[in-house]
Design an enzyme around this catalytic site. Structure first.
Site, PDB file in Angstrom:
ATOM      1  N   HIS A 240       3.736   9.368  -9.308  1.00 42.35           N
ATOM      2  CA  HIS A 240       2.286   9.521  -9.203  1.00 42.35           C
ATOM      3  C   HIS A 240       1.675   8.419  -8.343  1.00 42.35           C
ATOM      4  CE1 HIS A 240       2.744   6.980 -12.890  1.00 42.35           C
ATOM      5  NE2 HIS A 240       1.659   6.360 -12.455  1.00 42.35           N
TER       6      HIS A 240
ATOM      7  N   HIS B  66      -2.071   1.813  -7.941  1.00 40.64           N
ATOM      8  CA  HIS B  66      -0.622   1.620  -7.812  1.00 40.64           C
ATOM      9  C   HIS B  66       0.068   2.929  -7.446  1.00 40.64           C
ATOM     10  CE1 HIS B  66      -0.898   2.652 -12.225  1.00 40.64           C
ATOM     11  NE2 HIS B  66       0.210   3.307 -11.992  1.00 40.64           N
TER      12      HIS B  66
ATOM     13  N   GLU C  19       4.764   0.640  -9.642  1.00 39.08           N
ATOM     14  CA  GLU C  19       5.290   0.924 -10.971  1.00 39.08           C
ATOM     15  C   GLU C  19       6.640   1.628 -10.796  1.00 39.08           C
ATOM     16  OE1 GLU C  19       2.911   3.735 -13.186  1.00 39.08           O
ATOM     17  OE2 GLU C  19       3.802   3.150 -15.090  1.00 39.08           O
TER      18      GLU C  19
HETATM   19 CO    CO Z   1       1.143   4.613 -13.408  1.00 36.04          CO
END
Ligand code: CO
Length: 134
Positions: free
Chosen positions: A7, A79, A130
Site C-alpha cells: 500500500h 509511507h 514500511e
Molecule cells: Co502502512
C-alpha cells in the site's frame, strides 16, 4: 528482497474529504473508516487491483502521524509499504548493510494483522518505508 507494493499510505486531517476524492472523483472502492486505537490512526482502505491506498487520520492523543500533519497541514504521502517473505531476515540484512530503522526493532502487528517494521526515511530517499511480512 522486497515484493509487492502492499500500500501507499496518505495522511490527512480530513478523512471524509480524502475518501470522497478516491470514491467520487477517482471512482475507487473505498471502505468505511476503521478506528485503530492501538495504532493511533483511523484508516480508510482504497482497494485497487493488486494494491491499496490507505488514508490515515490521527486518532487519540499521541498519534504517530500527528507531527507529519503539523509539517504537512494539507496532508500527503506518509509511507510506502512493501511485502517481504521473512521480516526478521529482511531486518537483519538491512541492519547489516547499515540501514536504520524508524521505531521498534522488533516487528509489531500492523493494520492488517501481520508483522511490520519501519525503515528510516533518511536512508530511503526521504520516504518512510514500511515492511510487512506477506
Ligand atoms: Co502502512
Amino acid at each position: 528482497m522486497i515484493g509487492r507494493l502492499n500500500h501507499v499510505a496518505i495522511a490527512t486531517s480530513d478523512l471524509e474529504k480524502a475518501s470522497a476524492i478516491y470514491r467520487d472523483l477517482l471512482g475507487a472502492k473505498v471502505s468505511a473508516p476503521v478506528p485503530q486505537p492501538e495504532h493511533g490512526v483511523t484508516t480508510v482502505f482504497v482497494e485497487l487491483p493488486g494494491s491499496k491506498v490507505e488514508l490515515l487520520a490521527p486518532l487519540g492523543e499521541a498519534s504517530p502521524i500527528a507531527n507529519f500533519l503539523v509539517r504537512n497541514p494539507g496532508g500527503g504521502v506518509h509511507h510506502l509499504c512493501f511485502e517481504v517473505d521473512d521480516i526478521v531476515a529482511a531486518r537483519d540484512r538491512l541492519l547489516a548493510k547499515g540501514a536504520r530503522l524508524a521505531g521498534s526493532a522488533e516487528p509489531k502487528t500492523g493494520a492488517h494483522g501481520k508483522p511490520v517494521l519501519f525503515l528510516h526515511p533518511k536512508d530511503f530517499g526521504g520516504t518512510l518505508i514500511e515492511l510487512e511480512q506477506a
